[in-house]
Design a protein around this motif. Structure first.
Motif, PDB file in Angstrom:
ATOM      1  N   ARG A 520       0.847  -1.190   0.000  1.00 45.71           N
ATOM      2  CA  ARG A 520       0.000   0.000   0.000  1.00 45.71           C
ATOM      3  C   ARG A 520       0.884   1.242   0.000  1.00 45.71           C
ATOM      4  O   ARG A 520       1.885   1.293   0.713  1.00 45.71           O
ATOM      5  CB  ARG A 520      -0.925   0.044   1.234  1.00 45.71           C
ATOM      6  CG  ARG A 520      -1.995  -1.037   1.245  1.00 45.71           C
ATOM      7  CD  ARG A 520      -2.960  -0.845   2.407  1.00 45.71           C
ATOM      8  NE  ARG A 520      -2.267  -0.883   3.694  1.00 45.71           N
ATOM      9  CZ  ARG A 520      -2.107   0.176   4.485  1.00 45.71           C
ATOM     10  NH1 ARG A 520      -2.561   1.361   4.120  1.00 45.71           N
ATOM     11  NH2 ARG A 520      -1.479   0.041   5.638  1.00 45.71           N
ATOM     12  N   ILE A 521       0.500   2.238  -0.769  1.00 50.63           N
ATOM     13  CA  ILE A 521       1.241   3.485  -0.812  1.00 50.63           C
ATOM     14  C   ILE A 521       0.973   4.257   0.478  1.00 50.63           C
ATOM     15  O   ILE A 521      -0.183   4.467   0.868  1.00 50.63           O
ATOM     16  CB  ILE A 521       0.838   4.337  -2.031  1.00 50.63           C
ATOM     17  CG1 ILE A 521       1.036   3.534  -3.314  1.00 50.63           C
ATOM     18  CG2 ILE A 521       1.646   5.622  -2.074  1.00 50.63           C
ATOM     19  CD1 ILE A 521       2.439   3.038  -3.534  1.00 50.63           C
ATOM     20  N   VAL A 522       2.058   4.697   1.143  1.00 50.92           N
ATOM     21  CA  VAL A 522       1.905   5.361   2.434  1.00 50.92           C
ATOM     22  C   VAL A 522       2.485   6.783   2.429  1.00 50.92           C
ATOM     23  O   VAL A 522       2.565   7.422   3.480  1.00 50.92           O
ATOM     24  CB  VAL A 522       2.551   4.524   3.562  1.00 50.92           C
ATOM     25  CG1 VAL A 522       1.783   3.227   3.766  1.00 50.92           C
ATOM     26  CG2 VAL A 522       4.025   4.254   3.261  1.00 50.92           C
ATOM     27  N   SER A 523       2.901   7.285   1.269  1.00 51.07           N
ATOM     28  CA  SER A 523       3.457   8.634   1.214  1.00 51.07           C
ATOM     29  C   SER A 523       3.023   9.311  -0.083  1.00 51.07           C
ATOM     30  O   SER A 523       2.569   8.659  -1.032  1.00 51.07           O
ATOM     31  CB  SER A 523       4.991   8.615   1.284  1.00 51.07           C
ATOM     32  OG  SER A 523       5.544   8.219   0.031  1.00 51.07           O
ATOM     33  N   GLU A 524       3.196  10.623  -0.109  1.00 51.13           N
ATOM     34  CA  GLU A 524       3.033  11.321  -1.368  1.00 51.13           C
ATOM     35  C   GLU A 524       4.207  10.988  -2.287  1.00 51.13           C
ATOM     36  O   GLU A 524       5.189  10.361  -1.863  1.00 51.13           O
ATOM     37  CB  GLU A 524       2.946  12.833  -1.134  1.00 51.13           C
ATOM     38  CG  GLU A 524       4.203  13.469  -0.589  1.00 51.13           C
ATOM     39  CD  GLU A 524       4.030  14.956  -0.293  1.00 51.13           C
ATOM     40  OE1 GLU A 524       2.916  15.480  -0.410  1.00 51.13           O
ATOM     41  OE2 GLU A 524       5.034  15.600   0.067  1.00 51.13           O
ATOM     42  N   THR A 525       4.107  11.411  -3.535  1.00 58.69           N
ATOM     43  CA  THR A 525       5.136  11.111  -4.528  1.00 58.69           C
ATOM     44  C   THR A 525       6.085  12.294  -4.667  1.00 58.69           C
ATOM     45  O   THR A 525       5.644  13.416  -4.949  1.00 58.69           O
ATOM     46  CB  THR A 525       4.508  10.783  -5.885  1.00 58.69           C
ATOM     47  OG1 THR A 525       3.613   9.674  -5.742  1.00 58.69           O
ATOM     48  CG2 THR A 525       5.576  10.445  -6.909  1.00 58.69           C
ATOM     49  N   PHE A 526       7.363  12.027  -4.455  1.00 60.51           N
ATOM     50  CA  PHE A 526       8.396  13.044  -4.620  1.00 60.51           C
ATOM     51  C   PHE A 526       8.846  13.055  -6.077  1.00 60.51           C
ATOM     52  O   PHE A 526       9.142  12.010  -6.671  1.00 60.51           O
ATOM     53  CB  PHE A 526       9.582  12.725  -3.702  1.00 60.51           C
ATOM     54  CG  PHE A 526      10.810  13.561  -3.945  1.00 60.51           C
ATOM     55  CD1 PHE A 526      10.938  14.815  -3.376  1.00 60.51           C
ATOM     56  CD2 PHE A 526      11.851  13.080  -4.745  1.00 60.51           C
ATOM     57  CE1 PHE A 526      12.079  15.581  -3.589  1.00 60.51           C
ATOM     58  CE2 PHE A 526      12.992  13.833  -4.963  1.00 60.51           C
ATOM     59  CZ  PHE A 526      13.100  15.094  -4.386  1.00 60.51           C
ATOM     60  N   LEU A 527       8.893  14.251  -6.673  1.00 62.56           N
ATOM     61  CA  LEU A 527       9.328  14.421  -8.051  1.00 62.56           C
ATOM     62  C   LEU A 527      10.529  15.357  -8.079  1.00 62.56           C
ATOM     63  O   LEU A 527      10.603  16.305  -7.307  1.00 62.56           O
ATOM     64  CB  LEU A 527       8.217  15.018  -8.916  1.00 62.56           C
ATOM     65  CG  LEU A 527       6.865  14.314  -8.927  1.00 62.56           C
ATOM     66  CD1 LEU A 527       5.871  15.112  -9.760  1.00 62.56           C
ATOM     67  CD2 LEU A 527       6.990  12.899  -9.466  1.00 62.56           C
ATOM     68  N   TYR A 528      11.445  15.095  -8.991  1.00 64.86           N
ATOM     69  CA  TYR A 528      12.572  16.007  -9.148  1.00 64.86           C
ATOM     70  C   TYR A 528      13.130  15.872 -10.559  1.00 64.86           C
ATOM     71  O   TYR A 528      13.043  14.805 -11.178  1.00 64.86           O
ATOM     72  CB  TYR A 528      13.685  15.704  -8.133  1.00 64.86           C
ATOM     73  CG  TYR A 528      14.681  16.831  -7.988  1.00 64.86           C
ATOM     74  CD1 TYR A 528      14.327  18.006  -7.304  1.00 64.86           C
ATOM     75  CD2 TYR A 528      15.954  16.740  -8.528  1.00 64.86           C
ATOM     76  CE1 TYR A 528      15.227  19.045  -7.175  1.00 64.86           C
ATOM     77  CE2 TYR A 528      16.862  17.781  -8.398  1.00 64.86           C
ATOM     78  CZ  TYR A 528      16.494  18.932  -7.721  1.00 64.86           C
ATOM     79  OH  TYR A 528      17.386  19.969  -7.598  1.00 64.86           O
ATOM     80  N   GLN A 529      13.669  16.972 -11.069  1.00 64.49           N
ATOM     81  CA  GLN A 529      14.320  16.981 -12.369  1.00 64.49           C
ATOM     82  C   GLN A 529      15.783  17.371 -12.172  1.00 64.49           C
ATOM     83  O   GLN A 529      16.084  18.503 -11.809  1.00 64.49           O
ATOM     84  CB  GLN A 529      13.623  17.965 -13.322  1.00 64.49           C
ATOM     85  CG  GLN A 529      14.165  17.942 -14.735  1.00 64.49           C
ATOM     86  CD  GLN A 529      13.512  18.991 -15.621  1.00 64.49           C
ATOM     87  OE1 GLN A 529      13.840  20.176 -15.527  1.00 64.49           O
ATOM     88  NE2 GLN A 529      12.581  18.561 -16.465  1.00 64.49           N
TER      89      GLN A 529
END
Length: 534
Positions: A520-529
């Motif tokens: 189960r997903i338990v965190s928000e999604t971190f994005l980076y470029q």
């Protein structure tokens, strides 16, 4: 208009779909419903004794069918010649404040025109149906030394630069500044215990494109006088530019979160390459994940530290913003997003060490669509900057349907300004992220290795024991390769995800990371470029 009128797209309600494209004429009158619309369209001018939003919309729709007239400043030369310092020495007389002696929760004060504020705006005040222009003269302002007051006393003011609304935001006995409308369609607001930071705009046109950016302007405001006990205030605005006209409605309610509900009806004279809806403008000079090469005692300098997006599925994305080496554009394609915003999550004074700017007190701002915005993208624009005086971060919604000459759109959304504007839920969120050289720290690190540390806090994983089995889900685009990933407990109860990326080819590398437990997903999604070369 010279081009054929597009066909009407039928809808039971104009507010059910926020990006409506429709034809002009009697079909428009039927959609907006009512004699006020037809009467205003026939007369061509707004009836200030029979005002409503439908009539205002009709007038702006009609004006979109007329050629655009570039505004010519009517300001006296003495005001046009004011320098920055001179303009700052002109102050509105507080004892002339609108509604100062009335038992209401809001006051209005205008801004003096001149200097860079060459295009003036008009302010009308009324009860919501009947409006009268609020005329200001040089006697409403005081001219501090070294200015000579006699130079300004007999000048004519064709309008003002904008205005501020004050209210008892932090204490019941003090009217604090709540919101300012000043310059083109720019405005900014405060929640309780915040200081001005990022701004909003009514609209963005052709931002970061190969065409010249256009700055639509609020030319006229209609402010509805509040009644005793009212904790909100309404106002309307006319928008005009070479490409479009617009009718805006605002409802403002101050508080811990200051909430502004916006309805924007837009009528296009010309095709627009890129329409930016609900644009946000902020500043990021340097921060924890992008150290400054400047000789600056402060660890971080920014009004916002990241872009937050809540997708229709409920997934929350977090993308730290950067001060890039060259112009950077990022697109987050969405269908009916729930929210997006530029946030200042870091509220620790010691992370800024600036007793004057107080960056830890800058408000966050979230946009929540109040109707179906359909398909499009949230665009993030990051502009290189060497000064904290520059707003170099912009975010807005770009509808998939490109506006054409003769078309019209409506957008409804809610704005939340404040220290804490995010909804607390079971998902852990990113508190901070850090980046540095990868490889073996004991020797010279190769430039094609980069290490990232992402701290997740809160949610259901906050109180897990140290030996809990969390699993990272990491995606790296084709130009890079994941070399290492590990999760460790932080001393204060959060969790750190550490990853190392190897660059395989030159170009931007997209990184996505989140945490899961028991599938189960338990965190928000971190994005980076990660940009750069090898």
């Amino acid at each position: 208009m010279s081009r054929p009128v597009p066909p009407v797209r039928r809808s039971a309600s104009i507010t059910r779909r926020s990006t409506l494209k429709f034809g002009l004429g009697t079909a428009m009158a039927a959609m907006f419903g009512g004699p006020a619309f037809a009467q205003a369209a026939a007369d061509g001018e707004l009836d200030l004794q029979n005002f409503d939003y439908e009539a205002l919309s009709a007038v702006m729709r009609r004006r979109a069918g007329e050629p655009y007239v570039e505004p010519q400043s009517e300001l006296p030369q003495e005001l046009l010649d004011l320098t920055y310092d001179q303009h700052r020495h002109v102050l509105f007389r507080r004892d002339h404040t609108l509604w100062l002696n009335d038992p209401v929760n809001f006051h209005v004060q205008p801004f003096y025109p001149g200097f860079i504020y060459r295009d003036t705006t008009r302010i009308f005040v009324g009860d919501g149906t009947h409006f009268k222009e609020q005329v200001y003269t040089p006697s409403d302002f005081e001219y501090l030394a070294p200015l000579d007051p006699s130079v300004f006393q007999n000048l004519s003011l064709p309008g003002v630069a904008g205005f501020r609304l004050n209210c008892p935001l932090n204490r019941p006995d003090i009217f604090d500044e709540l919101v300012t409308f000043l310059g083109a369609s720019y405005f900014r607001a405060l929640g309780a215990d915040t200081r001005y930071g990022l701004s909003a705009r009514g609209l963005a046109i052709n931002t970061a494109t190969d065409e010249a950016e256009e700055f639509p302007r609020f030319t006229t405001y209609y402010i509805v006088q509040p009644q005793p006990g009212d904790n909100q205030i309404r106002l309307f605005a006319e928008m005009d530019s070479a490409s479009l006209t617009g009718a805006f409605a605002f409802t403002l309610q101050p508080g811990e979160q200051t909430v502004i509900d916006v309805t924007a009806r837009l009528y296009f004279r010309n095709e627009v390459q890129r329409l930016g809806v609900a644009p946000l403008t902020s500043m990021f000079l340097f921060g924890e994940h992008s150290r400054s090469e400047r000789d600056d005692f402060r660890p971080e300098v920014h009004d916002s530290d990241g872009l937050m997006v809540v997708r229709a599925s409920g997934e929350r994305l977090w993308r730290p913003v950067r001060n890039p080496e060259k112009l950077a554009l990022s697109y987050f394609r969405e269908v009916s997003p729930k929210a997006f915003g530029l946030l200042q999550r870091d509220r620790d004074f010691s992370h800024y060490e600036d007793v004057e700017a107080r960056y830890e007190m800058r408000p966050s701002l979230i946009i929540e669509p109040m109707s179906d915005w359909g398909s499009g993208a949230i665009e993030l624009v990051e502009i290189p900057s060497d000064s904290e005086a520059n707003d170099n971060i912009v975010a807005f919604w770009v509808p998939e349907e490109k506006p054409q000459a003769g078309s019209a759109f409506e957008f409804r959304y809610r704005m939340r300004w404040g220290l804490e504007v995010e909804t607390v839920d079971q998902m852990a969120r990113v508190r901070g992220s850090f980046a540095g050289a990868g490889g073996n720290p004991a020797v010279d690190s190769p430039p094609n290795f980069r290490r990232f540390a992402i701290d997740f806090v809160g949610g259901t994983i906050a109180n897990l024991p140290k030996d809990a089995k969390l699993e990272p889900i990491i995606e790296v685009s084709d130009l890079g390769r994941l070399n290492h990933a590990g999760i460790d407990r932080l001393p204060d109860g959060g969790w750190r995800l550490a990853i190392e990326i190897e660059r395989l080819e030159s170009g931007p590398i997209e990184i996505r990371a989140k945490l899961s437990m028991l599938q189960r997903i338990v965190s928000e999604t971190f994005l980076y470029q990660w940009t750069g070369s090898i």
